[in-house]
Design an enzyme around this catalytic site. Structure first.
Site, PDB file in Angstrom:
ATOM      1  CG  ASP A 150      54.585 -11.648 108.921  1.00 16.84           C
ATOM      2  OD1 ASP A 150      54.549 -12.821 109.340  1.00 16.84           O
ATOM      3  OD2 ASP A 150      55.608 -10.941 108.986  1.00 16.84           O
TER       4      ASP A 150
ATOM      5  CB  THR B  39      58.629 -17.915 110.641  1.00 15.86           C
ATOM      6  OG1 THR B  39      57.743 -17.591 111.700  1.00 15.86           O
ATOM      7  CG2 THR B  39      59.349 -16.679 110.178  1.00 15.86           C
TER       8      THR B  39
ATOM      9  CD  GLU C 246      71.161 -21.205  91.707  1.00 14.65           C
ATOM     10  OE1 GLU C 246      71.078 -20.683  90.585  1.00 14.65           O
ATOM     11  OE2 GLU C 246      72.125 -21.024  92.460  1.00 14.65           O
TER      12      GLU C 246
ATOM     13  CE1 TYR D  34      73.537 -23.496  95.188  1.00 19.56           C
ATOM     14  CE2 TYR D  34      75.634 -24.653  95.315  1.00 19.56           C
ATOM     15  CZ  TYR D  34      74.855 -23.546  95.589  1.00 19.56           C
ATOM     16  OH  TYR D  34      75.374 -22.504  96.273  1.00 19.56           O
TER      17      TYR D  34
ATOM     18  CE  LYS E  28      58.815 -16.005 114.982  1.00 25.52           C
ATOM     19  NZ  LYS E  28      58.970 -15.623 113.572  1.00 25.52           N
TER      20      LYS E  28
ATOM     21  NE  ARG F 196      65.087 -19.418 113.545  1.00 27.79           N
ATOM     22  CZ  ARG F 196      65.766 -18.768 114.480  1.00 27.79           C
ATOM     23  NH1 ARG F 196      66.073 -19.362 115.595  1.00 27.79           N
ATOM     24  NH2 ARG F 196      66.104 -17.506 114.303  1.00 27.79           N
TER      25      ARG F 196
HETATM   26  N1  DSN Z   1      62.511 -12.132 115.926  1.00 24.86           N
HETATM   27  C1  DSN Z   1      61.223 -12.751 115.918  1.00 24.86           C
HETATM   28  C2  DSN Z   1      60.566 -12.660 117.237  1.00 24.86           C
HETATM   29  O1  DSN Z   1      61.227 -12.921 118.224  1.00 24.86           O
HETATM   30  O2  DSN Z   1      59.385 -12.364 117.328  1.00 24.86           O
HETATM   31  C3  DSN Z   1      60.357 -12.242 114.832  1.00 24.86           C
HETATM   32  O3  DSN Z   1      60.960 -12.447 113.633  1.00 24.86           O
END
Ligand code: DSN
Length: 434
Positions: free
Chosen positions: A202, A228, A58, A56, A231, A237
């Site tokens: 984003d 994110t 925080e 932990y 990708k 993730r």
């Molecule tokens: N769910 C994702 C996608 O497949 O593009 C975006 O967050």
């Protein structure tokens, strides 16, 4: 040599161990073409499966609510420093658990409930958190949507400007999940500054392309950037927020706050919306950032784009209509209306052939989002396996044949055999007995 990382798991819970193995084999044998999916490197996977998950922490480095954070502090600080260096950002928060959380945290730091925000409509390629009425974003804030031009299927910046001038939102959100073209952050920033609006970029989907300089970099144009990490980045993730330190609209919108933009973002993450950070994921994000600093990462991103373009050319040549007639990034959106096939039928047939794509709405789609008229395809995961232009031509021709004839079982079977032959030549997770 195989390393059996799951020995204890196999002994104690063979059911789960077996299912993990099956899923890993599915990812090995199939063609993963969902544009938001990828193969995290083995180094990233290893950082996630560690004792860091037990801790932990925080708070932030050197300001924790728990003892025993000497090494966690070093890990999080490394992750912050690498993020700032890579993204050329003044400030980074590496604790957000996901892209949705990151966007929520940015809204909380910059806006009040009910404030006007502009975001790309979900049905035209935007994300749920860019103002969809079924999402917290559309319920807490007053989102004004923008989309693409009906003819060109591209974002028309004159239209964006007109809406912005009329509505005067406090924030404009750029970025999308199903837009195959490049975002012009400079043009968005110009409009945002005309009306004293924050610009949030984003870049979750195409972050790698921005880092490689294939697409425009969001800084210095955007005030805040969210991304994110799983990708085009191939990390765990998770997500990261990057921002400027000072708030250009502090006096106008936050005159009573003693905190600048960077501090407000940190407070919105913790304690605003999250408790303890996921330290094992932060370590994996740090590994991912180190990978992204290597020269091979730039080559990888360029290849993702080249592969997408060859795939687009191949599909177009076989008579498939592409939304906006092509792609600038890692994804393609197929319009299946001219061939009278639904997104579900196409995606199900491809799945049977071990080709994973996802059904998706296309701009001005009259069909339901549960069975839309489009199919979304991406090249990041195939490129991680080392596939190049030659393979894209082959795969494009298989996809074209199947989507035109989704009930043809013998075609599907034959294609599945060829997919298996191809994926054997481009192995993934070779040394792991997952
Ligand atoms: N769910 C994702 C996608 O497949 O593009 C975006 O967050």
């Amino acid at each position: 040599m195989k390393v059996d990382r799951n020995l204890q798991l196999k002994k104690f819970d063979p059911q789960i161990a077996e299912l993990i193995k099956k899923e890993t084999n599915r990812q090995r044998e199939g063609l993963v073409m969902i544009p938001s999916e990828n193969y995290a490197s083995e180094a990233v996977l290893q950082a996630m499966g560690t004792s860091l998950s037990n801790k932990y922490s925080e708070g932030y480095p050197k300001k924790r609510y728990y003892s025993g954070n000497e090494f966690i502090d070093e890990i999080e600080q490394l992750c912050i420093d690498r993020s700032k260096e890579l993204f050329e950002a003044e400030h980074a928060n590496v604790q957000p658990h996901s892209g949705s959380s990151a966007n929520m945290q940015v809204f909380m730091a910059c806006l009040n409930p009910g404030d006007k925000v502009m975001g790309m409509d979900l049905s035209q390629g935007g994300h749920l958190t860019h103002g969809s009425p079924v999402n917290f974003s559309g319920q807490i804030y007053n989102f004004i949507p923008y989309g693409v031009d009906k003819e060109t299927e591209l974002i028309d910046m004159d239209v964006v400007r007109k809406i912005a001038i009329k509505e005067k939102p406090k924030m404009i959100v750029t970025g999308a999940t199903a837009y195959p073209r490049e975002f012009d952050f400079k043009a968005f920033a110009k409009i945002a500054q005309e009306i004293d609006a924050y610009l949030l970029a984003d870049i979750s989907h195409f972050v790698g392309l921005c880092l490689a300089g294939v697409h425009q970099k969001p800084f210095p144009h955007a005030d805040v950037v969210t991304t994110t990490t799983h990708k085009t980045m191939r990390g765990p993730r998770s997500a990261i927020i990057l921002c400027k330190k000072e708030d250009r609209y502090q006096k106008k919108y936050h005159k009573d706050s003693k905190f600048n933009l960077a501090r407000r973002i940190d407070r919105a993450v913790f304690p605003g919306t999250q408790g303890g950070p996921l330290d094992h994921i932060i370590a994996a994000k740090a590994v991912m950032l180190k990978e992204a600093m290597q020269p091979e990462f730039l080559e990888y991103q360029k290849q993702i784009q080249k592969n997408a373009q060859v795939l687009a050319d191949t599909l177009r040549e076989t008579g498939i209509r592409l939304v906006s007639d092509g792609t600038d990034n890692h994804l393609l959106l197929l319009d299946l209306r001219p061939i009278k096939v639904t997104g579900s039928d196409a995606s199900d047939a491809l799945e049977e052939a071990y080709i994973y794509a996802n059904k998706n709405s296309i701009p001005f789609d009259n069909a339901s989002p549960f069975n839309p008229s489009g199919l979304r395809l991406g090249t990041p995961a195939l490129t991680s396996r080392g596939m190049k232009e030659h393979e894209m031509v082959q795969i494009g021709s298989w996809i074209s044949k199947i989507v035109k004839d989704p009930k043809n079982k013998s075609l599907i079977k034959k294609t599945r055999e060829r997919v298996l032959e191809l994926t054997k030549q481009f192995p993934v997770y070779e040394t792991l007995d997952l």
